[in-house]
Design a protein around this motif. Structure first.
Motif, short mmCIF file in Angstrom:
data_model
loop_
_atom_site.label_atom_id
_atom_site.label_comp_id
_atom_site.label_asym_id
_atom_site.label_seq_id
_atom_site.Cartn_x
_atom_site.Cartn_y
_atom_site.Cartn_z
N LYS A 65 52.60 45.14 41.88
CA LYS A 65 52.78 46.69 41.97
C LYS A 65 52.15 47.49 41.18
N TRP A 66 51.82 47.17 39.71
CA TRP A 66 51.08 47.95 38.66
C TRP A 66 49.63 47.97 39.31
N TYR A 67 49.01 46.88 39.78
CA TYR A 67 47.79 46.82 40.12
C TYR A 67 47.55 47.50 41.41
N ILE A 68 48.44 47.29 42.28
CA ILE A 68 48.12 48.15 43.54
C ILE A 68 48.22 49.66 43.26
N PRO A 78 50.62 56.01 34.26
CA PRO A 78 50.60 54.66 33.32
C PRO A 78 51.96 54.46 32.68
N SER A 79 52.85 55.63 32.54
CA SER A 79 53.92 55.45 31.78
C SER A 79 54.97 54.76 32.35
N ASN A 80 54.63 54.49 33.90
CA ASN A 80 55.63 53.56 34.43
C ASN A 80 55.72 52.27 34.34
N TYR A 81 54.56 51.91 33.80
CA TYR A 81 54.24 50.51 33.67
C TYR A 81 53.97 50.16 32.00
N ALA A 82 54.60 51.16 31.19
CA ALA A 82 53.93 51.17 29.70
C ALA A 82 54.41 49.64 28.90
N TYR A 83 55.47 49.07 29.67
CA TYR A 83 55.87 48.05 29.15
C TYR A 83 55.03 46.68 29.10
N ALA A 110 44.71 29.56 50.40
CA ALA A 110 43.54 29.86 49.46
C ALA A 110 42.76 30.99 49.97
N GLY A 111 42.27 31.96 49.35
CA GLY A 111 41.40 33.17 49.83
C GLY A 111 42.16 34.18 50.62
N SER A 112 43.63 34.05 50.39
CA SER A 112 44.30 35.17 51.09
C SER A 112 44.41 36.60 50.12
N ARG A 113 44.88 37.43 50.73
CA ARG A 113 45.00 38.72 49.94
C ARG A 113 46.07 38.56 48.94
N GLU A 114 46.92 37.89 48.99
CA GLU A 114 48.00 37.92 48.22
C GLU A 114 47.51 37.22 46.67
N ILE A 115 46.75 36.00 46.91
CA ILE A 115 46.06 35.27 45.79
C ILE A 115 45.20 36.06 45.18
N LYS A 116 44.28 36.63 45.97
CA LYS A 116 43.36 37.79 45.40
C LYS A 116 43.96 38.78 44.64
N SER A 121 44.70 41.31 39.64
CA SER A 121 45.70 42.02 38.76
C SER A 121 45.84 41.54 37.41
N TYR A 122 45.43 40.12 37.33
CA TYR A 122 45.67 39.47 35.84
C TYR A 122 44.56 39.82 35.30
N GLY A 123 43.14 39.99 35.95
CA GLY A 123 42.06 40.21 35.23
C GLY A 123 42.03 41.57 34.70
N LEU A 124 42.64 42.39 35.49
CA LEU A 124 42.79 43.90 35.01
C LEU A 124 43.62 44.15 33.93
N LEU A 125 44.75 43.42 33.82
CA LEU A 125 45.71 43.58 33.06
C LEU A 125 45.13 43.12 31.48
N VAL A 126 44.19 41.80 31.66
CA VAL A 126 43.79 41.29 30.19
C VAL A 126 42.77 42.35 29.81
N GLU A 127 42.01 42.91 30.66
CA GLU A 127 40.93 44.13 30.46
C GLU A 127 41.46 45.19 29.60
N ASP A 128 42.76 45.68 30.29
CA ASP A 128 43.25 46.68 29.61
C ASP A 128 44.18 46.47 28.18
#
Length: 447
Positions: A65-68, A78-83, A110-116, A121-128
């Motif tokens: 949800k944070w990513y979308i 951003p404060s909605n997901y500050a945790y 494999a290759g589905s929208r959900e897996i992507k 979302s994990y990649g962006l979370l790591v970067e942030d």
């Protein structure tokens, strides 16, 4: 001190944390300690309970949800997901990562929208998270993660071949010496020190490598490993049944993603003048003259550009994401058409119909244009769109009126409704709104 699993939940430390979970059934049980960490996170919004996860399952779904929300919501707070950036949540977030990986692996192919979405979302979370860490903490974590992944004494670039193949990293990003990646400052100075006469080699190291390259390699490696982890789980699921709690989480995730993507698929036409327009069946009566003329057929000489460049982008965005020019974030076909049913059953048939109406029919003498159509939809150089190829090319946005007049003047037959319109998609939005007011939208592709 920040633990490694805050960035790398696949570390041995992260695996030990997951083993400490007493039962998967507990992921749906209210967790007071988790709630306490969330509501006491700096700058966290607590007035809206929608954003406060009460269970591990909530925390897992909220990663998506944070990513979308971040990618699509112009008013993202951003404060909605500050945790997610409170280091105290690391252990719970590690568990959330693992159960989420199991859920997408068990419920989606494999290759589905959900897996992507899980991987992205994990990649962006790591970067942030890397951006927010103190420099000393960041440096220690990056070095430790690199140490887990790489053998520091002579790292062959081929070790990163999957990252290079996936275009997450380019060889031009790396500093190589006889095929080996140079990351260490002392090694760089020893190897290349004599090459620089007017600048300090240490300074050149900071420019070319420094912490930035190491952080990029770490973040891209972690993304790659998360993809491999999901694939590994799917291999295991060929012989074992997923836990009922994981199945339930996957079902909840699918519903959440569909709900959110539907929410963000609505758009406001230019200036909001035409109301809140939703995704819907194509309305041919609302097509601008250039598009209507293309559908009727184009003569030799303009067929290729008319079908491949003009019609393909127009029809796909008009049907799937007509608000693209009002959006800040990029979007893929599968974000809206998750199983490609609309693309295969509505969009491509109309494009192929127009191609057959050409003189001579486009595919009779130029069948390769089917590949180019697929490419313009963002699915690479293949004859038909497939989810596993999405992202190999870009989903092209519709041509502007100015470009149509320049490259396809024979199709531009302006009428009074073209006034003050600068893109065929804007014309379509306006006319569709007018027709809906008159009750004319019943004459759509659905009939």
């Amino acid at each position: 001190m920040v633990i490694v699993s805050y960035l790398n939940p696949l570390s041995s430390e992260g695996q030990n944390i997951v083993r400490g979970l007493s039962s998967l059934d507990d992921i749906f049980a209210p967790n007071d300690d988790l709630i306490d960490i969330v509501i006491h996170s700096p700058r966290q919004t607590i007035s809206n309970q929608e954003y406060v996860p009460e269970t591990l399952a909530d925390l897992a779904i909220n990663r998506i949800k944070w990513y979308i929300d971040k990618k699509n919501n112009k008013d993202f707070n951003p404060s909605n997901y500050a945790y997610f950036f409170n280091e105290e949540i690391a252990e719970y977030d590690t568990i959330a990562f693992h159960i989420l990986a199991q859920a997408v692996a068990s419920q989606f192919r494999a290759g589905s929208r959900e897996i992507k979405l899980f991987v992205e979302s994990y990649g962006l979370l790591v970067e942030d998270r890397l951006i927010r860490l103190l420099e000393t903490e960041k440096r220690e974590l990056v070095e430790e993660i690199l140490g887990d992944f790489l053998v520091q004494d002579g790292i062959e670039w081929a070790f990163l071949k999957d990252l290079v193949a996936s275009k997450r990293i380019s060889l031009t990003d790396l500093v190589l010496d006889n095929g080996k990646i140079v990351l260490d400052r002392e090694e760089f100075v020893y190897t290349f020190g004599d090459e620089f006469t007017d600048r300090s080699p240490e300074r050149i190291y900071d420019i070319l490598i420094g912490d930035g390259l190491k952080e990029m390699i770490v973040s891209k490696l972690l993304i790659q490993k998360s993809e491999e982890y999901v694939a590994h789980i799917q291999d295991m699921l060929r012989t074992i049944e997923p836990h009922p709690a994981i199945v339930r989480l996957g079902e909840m995730l699918g519903e959440t993603i569909t709900e959110l993507m539907t929410k963000y698929s609505s758009f406001y036409a230019a200036g909001g003048a035409y109301g809140n327009m939703e995704i819907g069946k194509l309305v041919r009566e609302a097509f601008p003259p250039c598009i209507a003329n293309t559908v009727e057929g184009v003569s030799s000489g303009g067929r290729n550009d008319a079908i491949v460049l003009l019609l393909t982008s127009f029809v796909s965005y008009a049907r799937l994401y007509p608000g693209i020019f009002g959006a800040d974030a990029s979007v893929k076909v599968s974000d809206i058409d998750s199983n490609l049913n609309i693309t295969m059953n509505e969009i491509l048939p109309l494009i192929y119909e127009a191609a057959d109406n050409c003189t001579p029919p486009l595919f009779e003498d130029q069948p390769q244009e089917k590949i180019n159509i697929t490419s313009k939809l963002g699915f690479g150089m293949h004859e038909t769109p497939e989810l596993e190829h999405e992202g190999e090319t870009k989903w092209y946005t519709p041509m502007s009126c100015e470009k149509i007049k320049m490259h396809l003047p024979q199709l531009c037959k302006e009428n009074k409704d073209c006034a003050k319109i600068n893109n065929p998609l804007s014309y379509y939005s306006r006319m569709r709104w007018i027709l809906s007011k008159k009750g004319g939208e019943s004459k759509s592709e659905e009939e």
